[in-house]
Motif scaffolding. Structure first.
Motif, short mmCIF file in Angstrom:
data_model
loop_
_atom_site.label_atom_id
_atom_site.label_comp_id
_atom_site.label_asym_id
_atom_site.label_seq_id
_atom_site.Cartn_x
_atom_site.Cartn_y
_atom_site.Cartn_z
N GLN A 164 41.76 -44.58 -19.11
CA GLN A 164 42.79 -45.34 -18.30
C GLN A 164 44.33 -45.43 -19.26
N ALA A 165 44.36 -45.11 -20.35
CA ALA A 165 45.63 -45.19 -21.27
C ALA A 165 45.42 -44.70 -22.58
N PHE A 166 46.36 -44.12 -23.07
CA PHE A 166 46.37 -43.13 -24.56
C PHE A 166 47.78 -43.02 -24.88
N SER A 167 47.71 -42.96 -26.16
CA SER A 167 49.01 -42.76 -26.82
C SER A 167 48.90 -41.55 -27.73
N VAL A 168 49.95 -40.92 -28.16
CA VAL A 168 50.25 -40.05 -28.95
C VAL A 168 51.24 -40.33 -29.95
N GLY A 169 50.80 -40.71 -31.30
CA GLY A 169 51.63 -41.41 -32.12
C GLY A 169 52.33 -42.58 -31.52
N ASN A 170 53.56 -42.59 -32.08
CA ASN A 170 54.23 -43.87 -31.51
C ASN A 170 55.20 -43.86 -30.31
N ASN A 171 55.50 -42.49 -29.94
CA ASN A 171 56.60 -42.26 -29.00
C ASN A 171 55.93 -41.98 -27.57
N ILE A 172 54.79 -41.75 -27.32
CA ILE A 172 54.24 -41.17 -26.13
C ILE A 172 53.21 -42.03 -25.67
N LEU A 173 53.23 -42.46 -24.63
CA LEU A 173 52.25 -43.51 -24.02
C LEU A 173 52.09 -43.18 -22.50
N ALA A 174 50.65 -43.12 -22.06
CA ALA A 174 50.34 -42.67 -20.89
C ALA A 174 49.46 -43.61 -20.22
N LEU A 175 49.73 -44.39 -19.06
CA LEU A 175 48.90 -45.23 -18.17
C LEU A 175 48.68 -44.96 -16.98
N GLN A 176 47.47 -44.75 -16.72
CA GLN A 176 46.73 -44.51 -15.59
C GLN A 176 47.01 -45.45 -14.50
N PHE A 177 47.02 -46.70 -14.86
CA PHE A 177 47.05 -47.87 -13.94
C PHE A 177 48.88 -48.06 -13.63
N HIS A 178 49.13 -49.04 -12.76
CA HIS A 178 50.36 -49.42 -12.35
C HIS A 178 50.71 -50.88 -13.10
N ILE A 179 51.18 -50.68 -14.32
CA ILE A 179 51.99 -51.68 -15.01
C ILE A 179 53.09 -52.37 -14.53
N ARG A 224 55.90 -57.57 -21.92
CA ARG A 224 55.46 -57.63 -23.39
C ARG A 224 55.05 -56.28 -23.82
N VAL A 225 54.30 -55.59 -22.80
CA VAL A 225 53.92 -54.17 -23.39
C VAL A 225 54.97 -53.23 -23.59
N ILE A 226 55.87 -53.39 -22.50
CA ILE A 226 57.36 -52.59 -23.06
C ILE A 226 58.01 -52.97 -24.17
N GLN A 227 58.23 -54.10 -24.29
CA GLN A 227 58.96 -54.62 -25.57
C GLN A 227 58.08 -54.08 -26.75
N ASN A 228 56.90 -54.14 -26.86
CA ASN A 228 55.98 -53.42 -27.76
C ASN A 228 56.05 -52.02 -28.19
N PHE A 229 56.07 -51.33 -26.87
CA PHE A 229 56.18 -50.01 -26.74
C PHE A 229 57.46 -49.61 -27.46
N ILE A 230 58.56 -50.08 -26.96
CA ILE A 230 59.91 -49.81 -27.56
C ILE A 230 60.17 -50.01 -29.09
N GLY A 231 59.49 -51.43 -29.35
CA GLY A 231 59.79 -51.80 -30.68
C GLY A 231 59.08 -50.88 -31.64
N GLN A 232 57.85 -49.87 -31.20
CA GLN A 232 57.36 -49.07 -32.02
C GLN A 232 57.85 -47.62 -32.26
N LEU A 233 58.96 -47.30 -31.29
CA LEU A 233 59.41 -45.90 -31.07
C LEU A 233 60.01 -45.52 -32.36
N LYS A 234 59.70 -44.35 -32.71
CA LYS A 234 60.29 -43.59 -34.03
C LYS A 234 61.26 -42.81 -33.58
N TYR A 235 62.58 -43.41 -33.56
CA TYR A 235 63.65 -42.42 -32.76
C TYR A 235 64.49 -41.98 -33.96
N GLN A 236 64.59 -40.40 -33.64
CA GLN A 236 65.70 -39.62 -34.49
C GLN A 236 66.78 -39.84 -34.28
#
Length: 236
Positions: A164-179, A224-236
């Motif tokens: 239903q959901a997976f990540s690849v590293g810090n920058n890629i997040l995939a959600l099958q459900f509708h958050i 909060r999910v979005i804040q968590n995700f953006i907070g962990q992004l490794k931006y070059q």
């Protein structure tokens, strides 16, 4: 606001009423702007080559329907390059399926339609951005599913589908459900997806009641999910 991330969020839309929903207000509150791209109409290269956060939203077509919808192939090809470059990417429903496909995983028609509200089994992985969703019902609305890409970390399962959901590293997040489901706009979905709902034998008044019961609580934790995700992004 995450200071290193460009201040505009790009969102690829496949269906007019499947927009960012409650997430749009979250982005505005965090200091970001939002720009939409219409799949099948707009050139998606700008959105998928963008160095900032690009969100790929849902829609009723399948990733394997490239013959009927040729724009999908360009979207997939651009997405493959984007993911190889580890650019910040969030996929929701069809967007998650596109990410899975672009990473080499099989996407296929599932054994059952999953439409309605139910909780997730959140995996105890370190720094899981979905941890705040534990004990919350989320909106499922899909018929396709996917295998877990080999390089991905599984974040959540449901009673019907394990992936239903997976990540690849810090920058890629995939959600099958509708958050992004938003209480006061869900009627658009009931109207727009009426053919699918009737074919799946979904009782629309019951789904409407569930929308009203669960969506407001989801809006709060989705932020909060979005804040968590953006907070962990490794931006070059």
């Amino acid at each position: 606001m995450h200071t290193a991330l460009p201040d505009t969020i790009y969102a690829i839309q496949h269906l007019a009423f499947e927009d960012l929903g409650s997430l749009e207000d979250t982005f505005y509150q965090m200091g970001y702007r939002v720009r939409y791209f219409e799949a099948g109409i707009d050139d998606l290269s700008k959105a998928l080559e963008y160095k900032g956060l690009t969100i790929i939203l849902g829609g009723p077509i399948g990733v394997y329907e490239t013959e009927d919808y040729p724009f999908l192939q360009q979207e997939i090809d651009l997405l493959k390059v984007r993911l190889e470059n580890n650019l910040p990417t969030l996929g929701i429903c069809l967007g998650a399926q596109l990410i899975a496909h672009a990473l080499g995983a099989k996407v296929y028609a599932g054994h059952a339609k999953e439409i309605g509200w139910s909780p997730l089994d959140i995996k105890a992985t370190p720094n899981n951005p979905l941890a705040v969703l534990a004990d919350h019902a989320v909106l499922h609305w899909h018929g396709d599913t996917f295998e877990l890409p080999s390089q991905a970390t599984l974040l959540a399962s449901s009673a019907i589908y394990p992936n239903q959901a997976f990540s690849v590293g810090n920058n890629i997040l995939a959600l099958q459900f509708h958050i992004e489901a938003e209480a006061h706009t869900m009627e658009k979905w009931l109207i727009g997806h009426t053919c699918e709902l009737r074919k799946a034998d979904i009782h629309i008044p019951s789904l409407r009641r569930d929308n009203q019961q669960y969506a407001v609580a989801l809006e709060m934790v989705a932020s909060r999910v979005i804040q968590n995700f953006i907070g962990q992004l490794k931006y070059q």
